[in-house]
Design an enzyme around this catalytic site. Structure first.
Site, PDB file in Angstrom:
ATOM      1  N   SER A 160      27.713  37.729  44.901  1.00 19.17           N
ATOM      2  CA  SER A 160      29.064  37.276  44.171  1.00 19.17           C
ATOM      3  C   SER A 160      30.054  37.944  44.974  1.00 19.17           C
ATOM      4  O   SER A 160      31.295  37.454  44.920  1.00 19.17           O
ATOM      5  CB  SER A 160      28.934  38.134  42.955  1.00 19.17           C
ATOM      6  OG  SER A 160      28.457  39.477  43.124  1.00 19.17           O
TER       7      SER A 160
ATOM      8  N   ARG B  34      33.088  35.217  45.500  1.00 23.14           N
ATOM      9  CA  ARG B  34      34.346  35.354  44.752  1.00 23.14           C
ATOM     10  C   ARG B  34      35.531  35.019  45.941  1.00 23.14           C
ATOM     11  O   ARG B  34      36.291  34.422  45.655  1.00 23.14           O
ATOM     12  CB  ARG B  34      34.702  36.826  44.281  1.00 23.14           C
ATOM     13  CG  ARG B  34      35.742  37.222  43.659  1.00 23.14           C
ATOM     14  CD  ARG B  34      35.732  38.516  43.199  1.00 23.14           C
ATOM     15  NE  ARG B  34      35.059  38.735  42.156  1.00 23.14           N
ATOM     16  CZ  ARG B  34      33.534  39.338  42.268  1.00 23.14           C
ATOM     17  NH1 ARG B  34      33.286  39.940  43.424  1.00 23.14           N
ATOM     18  NH2 ARG B  34      32.914  39.526  41.377  1.00 23.14           N
TER      19      ARG B  34
ATOM     20  N   ASN C 146      38.059  31.469  45.539  1.00 22.93           N
ATOM     21  CA  ASN C 146      39.414  31.465  45.450  1.00 22.93           C
ATOM     22  C   ASN C 146      40.048  30.728  46.798  1.00 22.93           C
ATOM     23  O   ASN C 146      41.252  30.113  46.551  1.00 22.93           O
ATOM     24  CB  ASN C 146      39.695  32.959  45.446  1.00 22.93           C
ATOM     25  CG  ASN C 146      39.372  33.588  43.563  1.00 22.93           C
ATOM     26  OD1 ASN C 146      40.373  33.176  43.033  1.00 22.93           O
ATOM     27  ND2 ASN C 146      38.596  34.166  43.631  1.00 22.93           N
TER      28      ASN C 146
END
Length: 289
Positions: free
Chosen positions: A213, A217, A221
């Site tokens: 994660s 992440r 993005n």
């Protein structure tokens, strides 16, 4: 992308996007998971920006004075103070902070600079690379170049794996090898032999989930931001001397400006989040269950 397709016409929207999302690699992947493949463009820009990060921080330290600071020194001092305050609130070991705080500062600046590559015109560096590749005898149609290292999953996961290794180091350093192994089998459900397999499984899942994660992440993005810039660039590519073409060109300018301004917030926020999670995970490695 200036290269034309095989039919002699300009690239379609799909071909344009695929070309820009293709890495310069040492060789083509032989499967879905091929560890022998290196994304040379991501490595190049990540290493160069890492050197720039170290140079900027070294320059700030070398030019630091006790008098009235200049703008550059003041900006660096504000950044250092911010990171140091965050480190003090999360990592309570003063000895560990001597390494962790500079690490967090380096992570923030490095990731910010890698993210900021997204603010360059999407065709600028690939166009330059096309000319260099063609002049060297290569086929410009296959002159691939991606310039945002954090939009590469291998880079973002590589950073998160590095954080995981640092966490494992502090787990052993703070708790001792025996204490950490004991924690692996006794937390979070309790110290009972029947619970050892479940405790160990949960600990492994936690390490994997945090690492994946952490990297995903950042990657998600930045990949999305890069793709939006490509879509905005296509609006400019639709320019013609017609009402629709002129309207799309104007929309291209407005959308590009608006997204670039908003993206400055995104690249800063993503660098800050990655830095904070790095501090949190290292801080957790200091805590006993």
């Amino acid at each position: 992308m200036a290269a034309e397709n095989a039919a002699g016409h300009g690239p379609t929207a799909g071909e344009y996007i695929v070309h820009h999302l293709t890495h310069l690699q040492n060789h083509a992947p032989k499967g879905v998971f091929d560890l022998s493949v290196f994304n040379l463009d991501s490595l190049f820009y990540a290493i160069v920006l890492g050197i720039v990060t170290c140079w900027l921080l070294w320059l700030a330290a070398r030019k630091a004075t006790s008098g009235v600071p200049g703008r550059f020194q003041a900006a660096v001092e504000i950044l250092v103070e911010m990171v140091d305050n965050q480190a003090k609130g999360i990592v309570h070991s003063a000895a560990s902070r001597k390494f962790v705080a500079p690490l967090a500062l380096t992570v923030f600046v490095w990731i910010f600079l890698m993210n900021a590559m997204d603010l360059l015109p999407v065709d600028l560096l690939p166009w330059i690379w096309e000319r260099i590749y063609g002049a060297a005898g290569g086929d410009p149609h296959h002159a691939y170049m991606r310039v945002v290292p954090t939009a590469d999953l291998s880079v973002s996961l590589g950073l998160s794996v590095a954080v995981l290794l640092i966490c494992l180091y502090y787990n052993v350093k703070i708790k001792g090898a025996g204490g950490w192994v004991h924690e692996l089998f006794t937390a979070p459900f309790g110290n009972h032999w029947a619970l050892y397999p479940f405790n160990f499984a949960m600990q492994i899942v936690e390490f994997i989930a945090k690492t994946v994660s952490h990297g995903m992440r950042l990657f998600g993005n930045m990949y999305a931001g890069e793709l939006i810039f490509l879509l905005i660039a296509l609006l400019g590519g639709a320019f013609t001397l017609t009402g629709t073409g002129i309207g799309l060109a104007i929309l291209h300018i407005i959308a590009g400006w608006a997204w670039a301004v908003f993206h400055i917030l995104i690249i800063t926020l993503q660098a800050f989040i990655f830095m904070m999670l790095t501090l949190i995970y290292i801080g957790q490695a200091h805590d006993a269950h």
